[in-house]
Motif scaffolding. Structure first.
Motif, PDB file in Angstrom:
ATOM      1  N   THR A   1       0.817  -1.205   0.000  1.00  0.00           N
ATOM      2  CA  THR A   1       0.000   0.000   0.000  1.00  0.00           C
ATOM      3  C   THR A   1       0.853   1.257   0.000  1.00  0.00           C
ATOM      4  O   THR A   1       0.434   2.279  -0.522  1.00  0.00           O
ATOM      5  N   LEU A   2       2.066   1.196   0.553  1.00  0.00           N
ATOM      6  CA  LEU A   2       2.968   2.341   0.499  1.00  0.00           C
ATOM      7  C   LEU A   2       3.350   2.646  -0.945  1.00  0.00           C
ATOM      8  O   LEU A   2       3.370   3.796  -1.371  1.00  0.00           O
ATOM      9  N   GLU A   3       3.611   1.596  -1.728  1.00  0.00           N
ATOM     10  CA  GLU A   3       3.936   1.784  -3.144  1.00  0.00           C
ATOM     11  C   GLU A   3       2.736   2.354  -3.896  1.00  0.00           C
ATOM     12  O   GLU A   3       2.877   3.259  -4.716  1.00  0.00           O
ATOM     13  N   GLU A   4       1.536   1.832  -3.602  1.00  0.00           N
ATOM     14  CA  GLU A   4       0.326   2.337  -4.247  1.00  0.00           C
ATOM     15  C   GLU A   4       0.107   3.800  -3.891  1.00  0.00           C
ATOM     16  O   GLU A   4      -0.212   4.626  -4.744  1.00  0.00           O
TER      17      GLU A   4
ATOM     18  N   GLU B   1       1.088  11.103  -8.944  1.00  0.00           N
ATOM     19  CA  GLU B   1       0.116  11.519  -9.962  1.00  0.00           C
ATOM     20  C   GLU B   1      -0.580  12.812  -9.560  1.00  0.00           C
ATOM     21  O   GLU B   1      -0.722  13.735 -10.365  1.00  0.00           O
ATOM     22  N   MET B   2      -1.027  12.876  -8.295  1.00  0.00           N
ATOM     23  CA  MET B   2      -1.723  14.079  -7.818  1.00  0.00           C
ATOM     24  C   MET B   2      -0.798  15.281  -7.829  1.00  0.00           C
ATOM     25  O   MET B   2      -1.192  16.380  -8.221  1.00  0.00           O
ATOM     26  N   GLY B   3       0.460  15.080  -7.397  1.00  0.00           N
ATOM     27  CA  GLY B   3       1.428  16.172  -7.376  1.00  0.00           C
ATOM     28  C   GLY B   3       1.746  16.681  -8.770  1.00  0.00           C
ATOM     29  O   GLY B   3       1.839  17.891  -8.997  1.00  0.00           O
ATOM     30  N   GLU B   4       1.884  15.753  -9.712  1.00  0.00           N
ATOM     31  CA  GLU B   4       2.138  16.163 -11.100  1.00  0.00           C
ATOM     32  C   GLU B   4       0.949  16.935 -11.655  1.00  0.00           C
ATOM     33  O   GLU B   4       1.122  17.931 -12.368  1.00  0.00           O
TER      34      GLU B   4
ATOM     35  N   THR C   1      -6.716  23.118  -4.768  1.00  0.00           N
ATOM     36  CA  THR C   1      -7.414  21.877  -4.423  1.00  0.00           C
ATOM     37  C   THR C   1      -6.489  20.681  -4.574  1.00  0.00           C
ATOM     38  O   THR C   1      -6.375  19.846  -3.675  1.00  0.00           O
ATOM     39  N   LEU C   2      -5.813  20.583  -5.714  1.00  0.00           N
ATOM     40  CA  LEU C   2      -4.889  19.469  -5.947  1.00  0.00           C
ATOM     41  C   LEU C   2      -3.726  19.507  -4.957  1.00  0.00           C
ATOM     42  O   LEU C   2      -3.292  18.470  -4.451  1.00  0.00           O
TER      43      LEU C   2
ATOM     44  N   LEU D   1       7.722  17.580  -6.481  1.00  0.00           N
ATOM     45  CA  LEU D   1       6.700  17.087  -7.406  1.00  0.00           C
ATOM     46  C   LEU D   1       6.161  18.180  -8.317  1.00  0.00           C
ATOM     47  O   LEU D   1       5.898  17.923  -9.488  1.00  0.00           O
ATOM     48  N   ILE D   2       5.978  19.382  -7.789  1.00  0.00           N
ATOM     49  CA  ILE D   2       5.388  20.442  -8.615  1.00  0.00           C
ATOM     50  C   ILE D   2       6.440  21.380  -9.210  1.00  0.00           C
ATOM     51  O   ILE D   2       6.093  22.296  -9.937  1.00  0.00           O
TER      52      ILE D   2
END
Length: 183
Positions: free
Chosen positions: A78-81, A88-91, A108-109, A132-133
């Motif tokens: 679950t850590l990998e997931e 994905e969210m950060g990108e 929001t993101l 990430l951003i």
């Protein structure tokens, strides 16, 4: 170590007692959520009759159990997931920032990604989020302050994170619906 569908436990024997420490399936960010102590099968009756002593409690090795729990396949998977989802969210937040500036969608993101990271005990979530951003940590801190001020995120005293507000949940729902209709 033993696992069931919703979590797993680490067991230790302390004298006449068996200690079960339970964690839910998912990344391990702290101690067990439940501890159960019961007499061992071979426990002398007089020890059981005396009850659990403070010595037994002091000897609990929660640190060793925590280290074992962190190595559990249920925690690693679950850590990998989670890591993939956070990336994905950060990108997506980074792309929103590039295209729209500090918009409602970007904030929001950003707060959604930040709260997921903080809730699962990510060490240093702000520098990770900044990478990430593609921004400096100071910039991310400023954007999080603005998000709090503008009602996107609540404050939790003394720790990273916060709670997403109804405003953010509504925007995320709209984004999810738009994404499912567009694909």
């Amino acid at each position: 170590m033993e696992a069931d569908g919703s979590g797993f436990e680490i067991t230790q024997k302390q004298g006449a007692w068996v200690v079960h420490m339970w964690w839910p399936v998912g990344p391990i960010s702290g101690g067990p959520q439940r501890i159960t102590i019961e007499p061992a099968e071979d426990a002398p009756a007089r020890e059981v009759a005396r009850g659990i002593s403070t010595t037994v409690l002091r000897r609990l090795d929660v640190v060793a159990a925590l280290e074992l729990a962190k190595q559990a396949p249920e925690a690693q998977r679950t850590l990998e997931e989670l890591s993939g989802k956070v990336n994905e969210m950060g990108e997506a937040a980074g792309l929103a920032l590039e295209g729209e500036g500090v918009s409602e969608r970007y904030l929001t993101l950003l707060v959604a990604t930040y709260t997921v990271m903080a809730d699962f005990g990510a060490p240093a979530p702000i520098p990770w989020l900044a990478r990430l951003i593609g921004r400096r940590p100071e910039t991310v801190k400023d954007h999080l302050k603005r998000a709090r001020r503008d009602g996107f995120l609540t404050t939790v005293a003394g720790k990273a994170g916060g709670e997403l507000t109804d405003k953010v949940k509504a925007i995320l729902e709209e984004m999810t619906e738009a994404g499912s209709q567009g694909g």
